[in-house]
Structure formats: C-alpha cells, structure tokens
Design a protein around this motif. Sequence first.
Motif, PDB file in Angstrom:
ATOM      1  N   GLY A 134       9.892   0.755   7.252  1.00  0.00           N
ATOM      2  CA  GLY A 134       8.781   1.146   6.392  1.00  0.00           C
ATOM      3  C   GLY A 134       8.824   2.631   6.059  1.00  0.00           C
ATOM      4  O   GLY A 134       8.657   3.025   4.897  1.00  0.00           O
ATOM      5  N   ALA A 135       9.070   3.453   7.049  1.00  0.00           N
ATOM      6  CA  ALA A 135       9.146   4.897   6.819  1.00  0.00           C
ATOM      7  C   ALA A 135      10.348   5.242   5.953  1.00  0.00           C
ATOM      8  O   ALA A 135      10.282   6.147   5.110  1.00  0.00           O
ATOM      9  CB  ALA A 135       9.226   5.630   8.159  1.00  0.00           C
ATOM     10  N   ARG A 136      11.446   4.524   6.135  1.00  0.00           N
ATOM     11  CA  ARG A 136      12.639   4.768   5.313  1.00  0.00           C
ATOM     12  C   ARG A 136      12.361   4.396   3.857  1.00  0.00           C
ATOM     13  O   ARG A 136      12.770   5.106   2.929  1.00  0.00           O
ATOM     14  CB  ARG A 136      13.829   3.976   5.854  1.00  0.00           C
ATOM     15  CG  ARG A 136      15.135   4.234   5.113  1.00  0.00           C
ATOM     16  CD  ARG A 136      16.260   3.393   5.694  1.00  0.00           C
ATOM     17  NE  ARG A 136      16.688   3.869   6.994  1.00  0.00           N
ATOM     18  CZ  ARG A 136      17.652   4.765   7.193  1.00  0.00           C
ATOM     19  NH1 ARG A 136      18.267   5.293   6.145  1.00  0.00           N
ATOM     20  NH2 ARG A 136      17.985   5.139   8.404  1.00  0.00           N
ATOM     21  N   GLY A 183       4.544  -7.221  -0.391  1.00  0.00           N
ATOM     22  CA  GLY A 183       4.083  -7.196   0.993  1.00  0.00           C
ATOM     23  C   GLY A 183       2.615  -7.565   1.075  1.00  0.00           C
ATOM     24  O   GLY A 183       1.918  -7.623   0.052  1.00  0.00           O
ATOM     25  N   ASP A 184       2.141  -7.765   2.294  1.00  0.00           N
ATOM     26  CA  ASP A 184       0.785  -8.274   2.474  1.00  0.00           C
ATOM     27  C   ASP A 184      -0.110  -7.407   3.352  1.00  0.00           C
ATOM     28  O   ASP A 184      -1.330  -7.470   3.232  1.00  0.00           O
ATOM     29  CB  ASP A 184       0.853  -9.680   3.082  1.00  0.00           C
ATOM     30  CG  ASP A 184       1.537 -10.663   2.150  1.00  0.00           C
ATOM     31  OD1 ASP A 184       0.892 -11.107   1.196  1.00  0.00           O
ATOM     32  OD2 ASP A 184       2.716 -10.966   2.378  1.00  0.00           O
ATOM     33  N   ARG A 190      -0.924   0.602   1.469  1.00  0.00           N
ATOM     34  CA  ARG A 190      -0.896   2.066   1.529  1.00  0.00           C
ATOM     35  C   ARG A 190       0.318   2.614   0.774  1.00  0.00           C
ATOM     36  O   ARG A 190       0.232   3.623   0.060  1.00  0.00           O
ATOM     37  CB  ARG A 190      -0.879   2.519   2.988  1.00  0.00           C
ATOM     38  CG  ARG A 190      -1.061   4.023   3.163  1.00  0.00           C
ATOM     39  CD  ARG A 190      -1.107   4.402   4.631  1.00  0.00           C
ATOM     40  NE  ARG A 190      -2.294   3.869   5.290  1.00  0.00           N
ATOM     41  CZ  ARG A 190      -2.285   2.890   6.196  1.00  0.00           C
ATOM     42  NH1 ARG A 190      -1.131   2.318   6.539  1.00  0.00           N
ATOM     43  NH2 ARG A 190      -3.401   2.478   6.748  1.00  0.00           N
ATOM     44  N   ARG A 191       1.459   1.949   0.918  1.00  0.00           N
ATOM     45  CA  ARG A 191       2.679   2.344   0.190  1.00  0.00           C
ATOM     46  C   ARG A 191       2.426   2.269  -1.314  1.00  0.00           C
ATOM     47  O   ARG A 191       2.823   3.157  -2.069  1.00  0.00           O
ATOM     48  CB  ARG A 191       3.824   1.427   0.609  1.00  0.00           C
ATOM     49  CG  ARG A 191       5.154   1.713  -0.064  1.00  0.00           C
ATOM     50  CD  ARG A 191       6.264   0.894   0.589  1.00  0.00           C
ATOM     51  NE  ARG A 191       6.381   1.246   2.002  1.00  0.00           N
ATOM     52  CZ  ARG A 191       6.195   0.386   3.019  1.00  0.00           C
ATOM     53  NH1 ARG A 191       5.907  -0.888   2.772  1.00  0.00           N
ATOM     54  NH2 ARG A 191       6.299   0.792   4.269  1.00  0.00           N
ATOM     55  N   GLU A 218      -9.932   0.989  -2.145  1.00  0.00           N
ATOM     56  CA  GLU A 218     -10.301   2.130  -1.306  1.00  0.00           C
ATOM     57  C   GLU A 218      -9.110   3.072  -1.121  1.00  0.00           C
ATOM     58  O   GLU A 218      -9.254   4.296  -1.216  1.00  0.00           O
ATOM     59  CB  GLU A 218     -10.792   1.634   0.053  1.00  0.00           C
ATOM     60  CG  GLU A 218     -12.103   0.842  -0.016  1.00  0.00           C
ATOM     61  CD  GLU A 218     -12.440   0.170   1.312  1.00  0.00           C
ATOM     62  OE1 GLU A 218     -11.652   0.329   2.271  1.00  0.00           O
ATOM     63  OE2 GLU A 218     -13.495  -0.501   1.384  1.00  0.00           O
ATOM     64  N   LEU A 219      -7.931   2.507  -0.862  1.00  0.00           N
ATOM     65  CA  LEU A 219      -6.724   3.323  -0.687  1.00  0.00           C
ATOM     66  C   LEU A 219      -6.328   4.009  -1.989  1.00  0.00           C
ATOM     67  O   LEU A 219      -5.876   5.157  -1.995  1.00  0.00           O
ATOM     68  CB  LEU A 219      -5.578   2.448  -0.182  1.00  0.00           C
ATOM     69  CG  LEU A 219      -5.724   1.892   1.235  1.00  0.00           C
ATOM     70  CD1 LEU A 219      -4.677   0.814   1.504  1.00  0.00           C
ATOM     71  CD2 LEU A 219      -5.596   3.017   2.266  1.00  0.00           C
TER      72      LEU A 219
END
Length: 280
Positions: A134-136, A183-184, A190-191, A218-219
Amino acid sequence: MKFGITLARANPGIWSTLTQRADELGFESVWIPEHLVLPANISGSPHHGAEHPPIPPQTPVFDALNYLSFLAAQTSSIRLGTHVYNIGLRHPFVSARAAATLDVLSAGRLEFGIGASWLREEWDAVGWDFDTRGARVDEALEICRALWTEPKVALQGRFFSFDEVMFEPKPVQPGGPPIHVGGDGKAALRRLARYGDGWIPMNHTLDMLPASLRTLDELWIEHGRLGRPQVTMSYTVTSRDDVERLADAGVDRAIVDPWQRTSGALDGIARFADEIMSKM
C-alpha cells in the motif's frame, strides 16, 4: 449512467472486434484486466468468502497498456480502462511512461484503474514485500502525478529515490489520465482522496455503497478536494430498474458483460445497446 464493457470474460481472440463494435454502438468505455505474472501456485482470492483464486495460472495475460494502445488505433471515441493495473509491481517511471504514451496516442482516452493487488505470490515472484504494497503504491502514484504535471521531478522516498529528471511528452488529459482506485477498505478510500479521481469498489454490494461513500466524502473534504469522485462498478444490468438502482446508490459507470460465452458477446452488446442504452 455511463456503460463500459469488460474484456475479462471474453476470449482474447475477439477483444479487438468486440471493442470496435462497442465503439460503434456507443459504449462509453472498455476495460481490460491485468497481472504482471501468474505464479504456478496461487492462493487466496480478491473476493470476500471465496476460497479459490478466480483465475488459473495458465490464463493468457497481456500487457494492459500496450494492448489498449493497439485498441486505441482501431477505435475513435470509446475510452480505454485498466481494471485494474498493479502499479506497485513496476517502477513508477515505467508506469508513468506507458500510461502517458497511451493517453497521447489515444488523444486522451485513458481511464487508469489501479490497485494495490491481492496476489501475494505475484509480489514474491517480483521480490518485493507484499505487506508494504500500500505504501509503495502511494509513493508510485505521487511520482506518476508529478511526472505528468511538473517540468522537473526529484524524490528521496521510502521506496524510490532519484535526482532531478524531466518527463515529456505530458499526457493529453490535464493533470494526467483519471486515476480510479480499486479496493474496498478505508486505505483504498484514503488513497483515492489523496491521489485519485474515481473509485472502483471490488467487493461491495449496492447496499454497502452509501456508507462507504459517506466515508469517502469525509476523506475527500479532509484532503481539500473539490467536486466528487466517479464511482465505477461491475454489475449485471438486465433492466432499466437495475440502472436506477445503480444511480440511486451513487454509481456513475457500470461495467457490464451481457453475454454468457464469447460466441454470444457481439450479439450481447448489440442487444444491451438496443434494450438498455437506447432507452436512457
């Protein structure tokens, strides 16, 4: 409501003809699946509750952006999407260059669906850590956006570090092709709020969408974004009522496959265009 078709459930031998016919019939987009490599031993599934992988390892796999460039040369208006591209498995220079090339050659028709991936063995084969994917992916998206929009880019990041580089030509679409995050969970939302333009829920039912969309709203505001993201969802549409249910749930684009076997795909999309799209 926009309607796209998926090539995932048709034999690759008909992909070109099917896409050309969809373009003629007025479908908004065509979407192609993607993997970099399929390990001989696959475990798990991207679908909740499924015990077995959805694809056998001998399934033919093509480079998605390369294949979409081929389809772009044979069509005029249909948009070209990845559903979804495993961006974390490549160096972002490779992804940014391939996506920009397709966007230029297609006159700005790329819809860039990306995901963090579900197949651990694929990451093991590449030699990268599945647990930090995820970070990558986030860092790769940050780099791609910068390459597509800024005259010079340098980064000293967690996964990628490089001195100042230049990147031309820029994509035709301002800011680069729309990024649709697959994604779910909240990490995917957030991404999307940070880097994306649209959302592709993978395991959501229509009843689940409103709560997730409230979280996404909201995000979206939290990250200072204007407007709203597009929502693209695979769904079996058989009637106008189905279309209304999708719209009421907040879906902007339905990806459909109105056929049971490849032999019926051309007739299926023609029938769908006549019975569903012409009534909209």
